[in-house]
Design an enzyme around this catalytic site. Sequence first.
Site, mmCIF file in Angstrom:
data_model
loop_
_atom_site.group_PDB
_atom_site.id
_atom_site.type_symbol
_atom_site.label_atom_id
_atom_site.label_comp_id
_atom_site.label_asym_id
_atom_site.label_seq_id
_atom_site.Cartn_x
_atom_site.Cartn_y
_atom_site.Cartn_z
ATOM 1 N N GLU A 144 -6.127 25.415 31.344
ATOM 2 C CA GLU A 144 -4.897 25.871 30.695
ATOM 3 C C GLU A 144 -4.132 24.923 29.659
ATOM 4 O O GLU A 144 -3.675 23.783 30.315
ATOM 5 C CB GLU A 144 -4.095 26.792 31.336
ATOM 6 C CG GLU A 144 -2.846 27.664 30.404
ATOM 7 C CD GLU A 144 -2.470 28.515 31.233
ATOM 8 O OE1 GLU A 144 -2.035 28.241 32.429
ATOM 9 O OE2 GLU A 144 -1.912 29.775 30.696
ATOM 10 N N HIS A 191 -0.797 24.458 28.423
ATOM 11 C CA HIS A 191 0.572 25.097 28.556
ATOM 12 C C HIS A 191 1.776 24.387 28.422
ATOM 13 O O HIS A 191 1.614 23.130 28.930
ATOM 14 C CB HIS A 191 0.599 25.970 29.831
ATOM 15 C CG HIS A 191 1.512 26.871 30.087
ATOM 16 N ND1 HIS A 191 2.770 26.444 30.245
ATOM 17 C CD2 HIS A 191 1.457 28.267 30.189
ATOM 18 C CE1 HIS A 191 3.617 27.501 30.726
ATOM 19 N NE2 HIS A 191 2.795 28.675 30.381
ATOM 20 N N ASP A 243 -2.595 28.187 25.641
ATOM 21 C CA ASP A 243 -1.233 29.062 25.649
ATOM 22 C C ASP A 243 -0.562 28.707 24.620
ATOM 23 O O ASP A 243 -0.098 27.420 24.442
ATOM 24 C CB ASP A 243 -0.745 28.812 27.246
ATOM 25 C CG ASP A 243 0.633 29.937 27.442
ATOM 26 O OD1 ASP A 243 0.261 30.583 28.313
ATOM 27 O OD2 ASP A 243 1.235 29.485 26.834
ATOM 28 N N HIS A 248 -3.714 32.717 25.361
ATOM 29 C CA HIS A 248 -2.522 33.411 25.911
ATOM 30 C C HIS A 248 -1.557 33.328 24.669
ATOM 31 O O HIS A 248 -0.984 32.511 24.567
ATOM 32 C CB HIS A 248 -2.128 32.397 27.095
ATOM 33 C CG HIS A 248 -2.870 33.020 28.418
ATOM 34 N ND1 HIS A 248 -2.574 32.610 29.764
ATOM 35 C CD2 HIS A 248 -3.914 33.792 28.574
ATOM 36 C CE1 HIS A 248 -3.413 32.983 30.722
ATOM 37 N NE2 HIS A 248 -4.182 33.708 29.984
ATOM 38 N N GLU A 259 1.176 37.401 26.500
ATOM 39 C CA GLU A 259 2.013 37.105 27.931
ATOM 40 C C GLU A 259 3.150 36.730 27.979
ATOM 41 O O GLU A 259 3.857 36.045 27.466
ATOM 42 C CB GLU A 259 1.123 35.715 28.563
ATOM 43 C CG GLU A 259 1.505 35.573 30.026
ATOM 44 C CD GLU A 259 0.717 34.371 30.536
ATOM 45 O OE1 GLU A 259 -0.275 34.359 31.270
ATOM 46 O OE2 GLU A 259 0.871 33.287 29.966
#
Lengths: 289, 140
Positions: free
Chosen positions: A153, A155, A185, A225, A261
């Site tokens: 990920e 993020h 993300d 995401h 999300e």
Amino acid sequence: MSPAKGTPKRGVSLFSYQCMKNCSATLEDYFEDLADMGATCIEILASDVENYPNPSTAWVDKWFGLCEKYGITPGGYGHWCDTKLYGHRRLTTDEAVANLVRDFKLANLLGFHRLRTKITTETRNNDPEPGWEKYIEKALPFAEKYDVVIGSEIHDPTVISTPHVAEYIKFIERTGTEHFGFTLDFSTFQDPAKINAAHFRPPVDDPASTREDLLGILPYVRHCHAKFYFMSEDFTEPAIPYEWIVPTLVDNGYSDCIISEYQGGSKDDAFIMDQLRRHHVMLKRLLGY
Amino acid sequence: MVEKEIVQARGFRNTRDAKGNVDGFQFRIKTGYYKGIWLSQFRVGDAKVDGETIAREDVIWEINGIEYTPDEMLLIGDTYWQVATPATVKIRRPGGLEQGYHTVGVSFGWYCNYQAPERCHPQLGTNWAGYYWERELLLV
């Protein structure tokens, strides 16, 4: 020649409902809510599996029954590669691989092909622990066998220009694998100057990834995401530039899931369910469906 | 039903030994975290009842029907504790507690792979919302 336009699916991660999760909502309640806003794929966390990591056959049957009843397909499976499982020592490479394979098998059993993988980190910036390649590389043949893509990920506070992202790309190129890539993300694109009180999060001074950054890693983005902290009444996320993120993905042929999300920190069920619907109004407008 | 509060109202009662004598009391907690954790990731501190501290070593934790000491849990990395399954905190005390209101509480946190050391409490790991939880409960 420009690539054919992508047709990503709209989905929702059950992470969004975290304030309801440890109370009395059932798995079917979530499916019903997703179907109600027109989402067609779902992301779960490994810990959403009843009796994880050993669900009963009855639970697996129930899972597929709900997917069928609500017209929803498995989109993403969030799992953790915890090598700091014990306080006094790290897992050995073989133990780490065994735990990864346990999640690959379970994801495969439940119909997932995309994983959101958290590799053990030691820094706030999510830099992977030294030696991560050892167990990830050893796990690749199993990812292939169980038909899943390990999605490390990206993020907040990690930005795409962070050196470890280049390290991951080098790993993909060296191994030639199709089974390791990024879960992108959208928090990595948030503009800290535009975070306001409604975002339910403390101000941050992290830098933001740019459109050019995104273009540079697109071939390795395997799952998305669609993070948001607050959706305003005009159906925008004031701090995250969805207006170019989604079109950039579509124009470059991205056809996997875009998973909502919510991470705004509200504890109000009704508010969160409304926020998710605002988010899907925005996605529908951007995608055209 | 699991209550929204960390310390659960249901499950607060005196316990009895095999002979039927009251040998202590118990209450239930959930972590309130968004995901479950492996037992080896869980960290506990002392408990309290009506302001009196009970050392962590004297507290037994029952999770999924099995009793553990805090140190036993540190070595169990293949048993998963789900978010919606409260744990029972058991404290030995001959005679138990009297009927009426009591304030009971316990400290706890957890370690996960994405938590950088500088963000963790040295003994209790992380617990975003605080490390000590208590609630006034009525013993029937």
